[in-house]
Design a protein around this motif. Structure first.
Motif, mmCIF file in Angstrom:
data_model
loop_
_atom_site.group_PDB
_atom_site.id
_atom_site.type_symbol
_atom_site.label_atom_id
_atom_site.label_comp_id
_atom_site.label_asym_id
_atom_site.label_seq_id
_atom_site.Cartn_x
_atom_site.Cartn_y
_atom_site.Cartn_z
ATOM 1 N N PHE A 1 0.834 -1.199 0.000
ATOM 2 C CA PHE A 1 0.000 0.000 0.000
ATOM 3 C C PHE A 1 0.871 1.253 0.000
ATOM 4 O O PHE A 1 0.594 2.211 -0.721
ATOM 5 N N LYS A 2 1.932 1.259 0.792
ATOM 6 C CA LYS A 2 2.835 2.414 0.829
ATOM 7 C C LYS A 2 3.473 2.648 -0.543
ATOM 8 O O LYS A 2 3.588 3.791 -0.992
ATOM 9 N N ALA A 3 3.889 1.551 -1.207
ATOM 10 C CA ALA A 3 4.494 1.687 -2.542
ATOM 11 C C ALA A 3 3.469 2.250 -3.521
ATOM 12 O O ALA A 3 3.794 3.133 -4.327
ATOM 13 N N LYS A 4 2.244 1.756 -3.458
ATOM 14 C CA LYS A 4 1.180 2.248 -4.341
ATOM 15 C C LYS A 4 0.882 3.715 -4.040
ATOM 16 O O LYS A 4 0.676 4.517 -4.955
ATOM 17 N N ALA B 1 2.936 10.981 4.493
ATOM 18 C CA ALA B 1 3.881 11.039 5.618
ATOM 19 C C ALA B 1 3.245 10.398 6.856
ATOM 20 O O ALA B 1 3.914 9.643 7.580
ATOM 21 N N ASP B 2 1.972 10.696 7.095
ATOM 22 C CA ASP B 2 1.268 10.073 8.215
ATOM 23 C C ASP B 2 1.225 8.561 8.042
ATOM 24 O O ASP B 2 1.389 7.811 9.000
ATOM 25 N N LEU B 3 0.986 8.143 6.819
ATOM 26 C CA LEU B 3 0.889 6.726 6.507
ATOM 27 C C LEU B 3 2.199 6.004 6.812
ATOM 28 O O LEU B 3 2.205 4.923 7.405
ATOM 29 N N LYS B 4 3.306 6.610 6.409
ATOM 30 C CA LYS B 4 4.609 5.982 6.633
ATOM 31 C C LYS B 4 4.912 5.819 8.113
ATOM 32 O O LYS B 4 5.607 4.897 8.503
ATOM 33 N N ASN B 5 4.387 6.727 8.928
ATOM 34 C CA ASN B 5 4.698 6.718 10.356
ATOM 35 C C ASN B 5 3.564 6.177 11.224
ATOM 36 O O ASN B 5 3.642 6.258 12.443
ATOM 37 N N GLU C 1 -5.317 1.556 9.772
ATOM 38 C CA GLU C 1 -6.531 1.582 8.954
ATOM 39 C C GLU C 1 -7.067 3.006 8.797
ATOM 40 O O GLU C 1 -7.447 3.417 7.703
ATOM 41 N N GLU C 2 -7.081 3.744 9.874
ATOM 42 C CA GLU C 2 -7.562 5.137 9.844
ATOM 43 C C GLU C 2 -6.702 5.986 8.908
ATOM 44 O O GLU C 2 -7.213 6.763 8.096
ATOM 45 N N THR C 3 -5.400 5.818 9.022
ATOM 46 C CA THR C 3 -4.468 6.590 8.200
ATOM 47 C C THR C 3 -4.565 6.175 6.735
ATOM 48 O O THR C 3 -4.545 7.016 5.830
ATOM 49 N N LYS C 4 -4.711 4.885 6.495
ATOM 50 C CA LYS C 4 -4.861 4.374 5.130
ATOM 51 C C LYS C 4 -6.131 4.926 4.488
ATOM 52 O O LYS C 4 -6.119 5.367 3.341
ATOM 53 N N ASP C 5 -7.222 4.939 5.253
ATOM 54 C CA ASP C 5 -8.484 5.473 4.741
ATOM 55 C C ASP C 5 -8.376 6.970 4.433
ATOM 56 O O ASP C 5 -8.916 7.447 3.433
#
Length: 94
Positions: A6-9, A58-62, A69-73
């Motif tokens: 997901f991070k790569a995408k 940036a939030d997602l990476k950390n 899940e919240e950050t991904k959404d």
């Protein structure tokens, strides 16, 4: 899709967003008058959305396990917002 995929995408999405903005900037150069100012306004809006997307990335990476899940959404929502804005913009200039 696991976290790393997901991070790569997500990173790829940001690259695509930047490419689309650059494409619009190039098209703006051949526009004139009122169309040029519409491009400026649209590009500014999309750059703001890209900035939000980069912040969400940036939030997602950390993100901790509990917040993943919240950050991904939140990233997905920001990505959808950019895509909607870009599609609407394409419709204006087609």
């Amino acid at each position: 899709m696991n976290k790393e995929e997901f991070k790569a995408k997500a990173n790829q999405t940001i690259d695509e967003v930047s490419a689309k903005i650059n494409e619009l900037k190039a098209k703006k150069e051949s526009a004139s008058g009122d169309a040029k100012s519409k491009y400026d306004e649209a590009i500014s809006d999309l750059e703001s959305k890209r900035s939000d997307l980069e912040s969400r990335y940036a939030d997602l990476k950390n993100a901790s396990e509990e917040k993943w899940e919240e950050t991904k959404d939140a990233f997905s929502a920001a990505s959808d917002s950019f895509k909607e804005g870009f599609d609407k913009l394409k419709g204006l200039f087609s």
